[in-house]
Design an enzyme around this catalytic site. Structure first.
Site, short mmCIF file in Angstrom:
data_model
loop_
_atom_site.label_atom_id
_atom_site.label_comp_id
_atom_site.label_asym_id
_atom_site.label_seq_id
_atom_site.Cartn_x
_atom_site.Cartn_y
_atom_site.Cartn_z
N GLU A 283 8.75 22.53 1.36
CA GLU A 283 9.33 22.37 -0.31
C GLU A 283 9.77 21.08 -0.51
OE1 GLU A 283 12.12 22.73 -3.32
OE2 GLU A 283 12.51 22.13 -1.54
N ASP B 49 10.44 18.18 -4.22
CA ASP B 49 10.72 17.86 -5.70
C ASP B 49 9.99 16.80 -6.08
OD1 ASP B 49 13.36 20.09 -5.80
OD2 ASP B 49 13.47 18.58 -3.99
N LYS C 18 10.65 18.79 -11.04
CA LYS C 18 11.89 18.72 -11.81
C LYS C 18 11.86 18.33 -12.99
CE LYS C 18 15.25 19.11 -9.56
NZ LYS C 18 16.23 20.05 -9.34
#
Length: 246
Positions: A36, A38, A113
């Site tokens: 995971e 961003d 983001k």
């Protein structure tokens, strides 16, 4: 039963500086089957992997990611804040992580983001980059900005999306389907076995964040979630092995 995906949150961020290549590489060595991360954009439009909109916490530079040219940003030390032994770890590009994931057959959860800084056109750039690597089947796009997820689905109906949320959504699987998402990326506090089962009946899966305690991992595995996002992929690896899920 489908094997649960062990997503390392920003890489193995409990033990290495988050969103750096060493955190991603070590996560895979610790048993992570997914990463995971961003994504944000520099002033000149480079896709870079960093959680905060400001560079201050992880690099010491008091600027927004969006206000810095990629040439300058990619030279910043993103490791010393965590430990002096990680001095000169850099902020990676999306391409660097996709290259690693392609070689290791690792799933990637790319969180856009863009809830605070809008980053116009980022959805298109992310999708083009994923397609350039031929990794449509290894990627899921997630965001707290659900308008962004709708745009992703418009641009790339074939790439899965997951709605990020913290708590309190009523029948979230119905909402997910209404915007074309196939996954619920929920805080672990907002996940109960009955909900997982009902979502599965609508072909919607749960990928749950951020789960670091083995007892909670076991509860969620038993609930039937599809993925667990953790700072400590080695802990989840051990739990999965003990429950014959690895």
């Amino acid at each position: 039963m489908t094997t649960l995906v062990n997503y390392a949150h920003r890489g193995a961020s409990g033990s290495y500086p988050e969103n750096t290549m060493i955190a991603f590489e070590q996560a895979i060595k610790l048993g992570a089957t997914g990463i995971e991360t961003d994504v944000q954009m520099t002033k000149d439009g480079k896709l870079v992997l960093i959680h905060d909109e400001k560079l201050k916490r992880t690099t010491g530079v008091n600027s927004l990611v969006a206000d810095v040219q990629s040439g300058d940003l990619l030279e910043l030390d993103a490791g010393s804040w965590f430990s002096p032994s990680f001095k000169d770890e850099r902020i990676p590009t999306l391409e660097q992580l996709l290259d690693l994931a392609k070689q290791t057959q690792t799933f990637i959860n790319i969180e856009l983001k863009n809830g605070i800084v809008p980053y116009p056109g980022m959805e298109q750039k992310v999708i083009e980059t994923v397609r350039a690597y031929g990794m449509e089947d290894q990627v899921i796009l997630s965001s707290f900005n659900h308008y962004s997820l709708i745009e992703c689905k418009r641009l790339a109906p074939d790439i899965p999306t997951g709605i990020l949320y913290m708590e309190g959504l009523y029948r979230p699987w119905k909402y997910a389907l209404s915007i074309g998402a196939t996954a619920l990326h929920a805080s672990h506090y907002a996940v109960l076995p009955d909900w997982v089962a009902e979502a599965a009946g609508h072909e919607v899966i749960y990928n749950v964040f951020t789960v670091n305690e083995p007892a909670e991992m076991i509860r969620l595995i038993q609930a039937g979630v599809a993925g667990i996002i953790t700072d400590y992929p080695d802990r989840l690896t051990a739990v999965l092995k003990s429950s014959n899920q690895a």
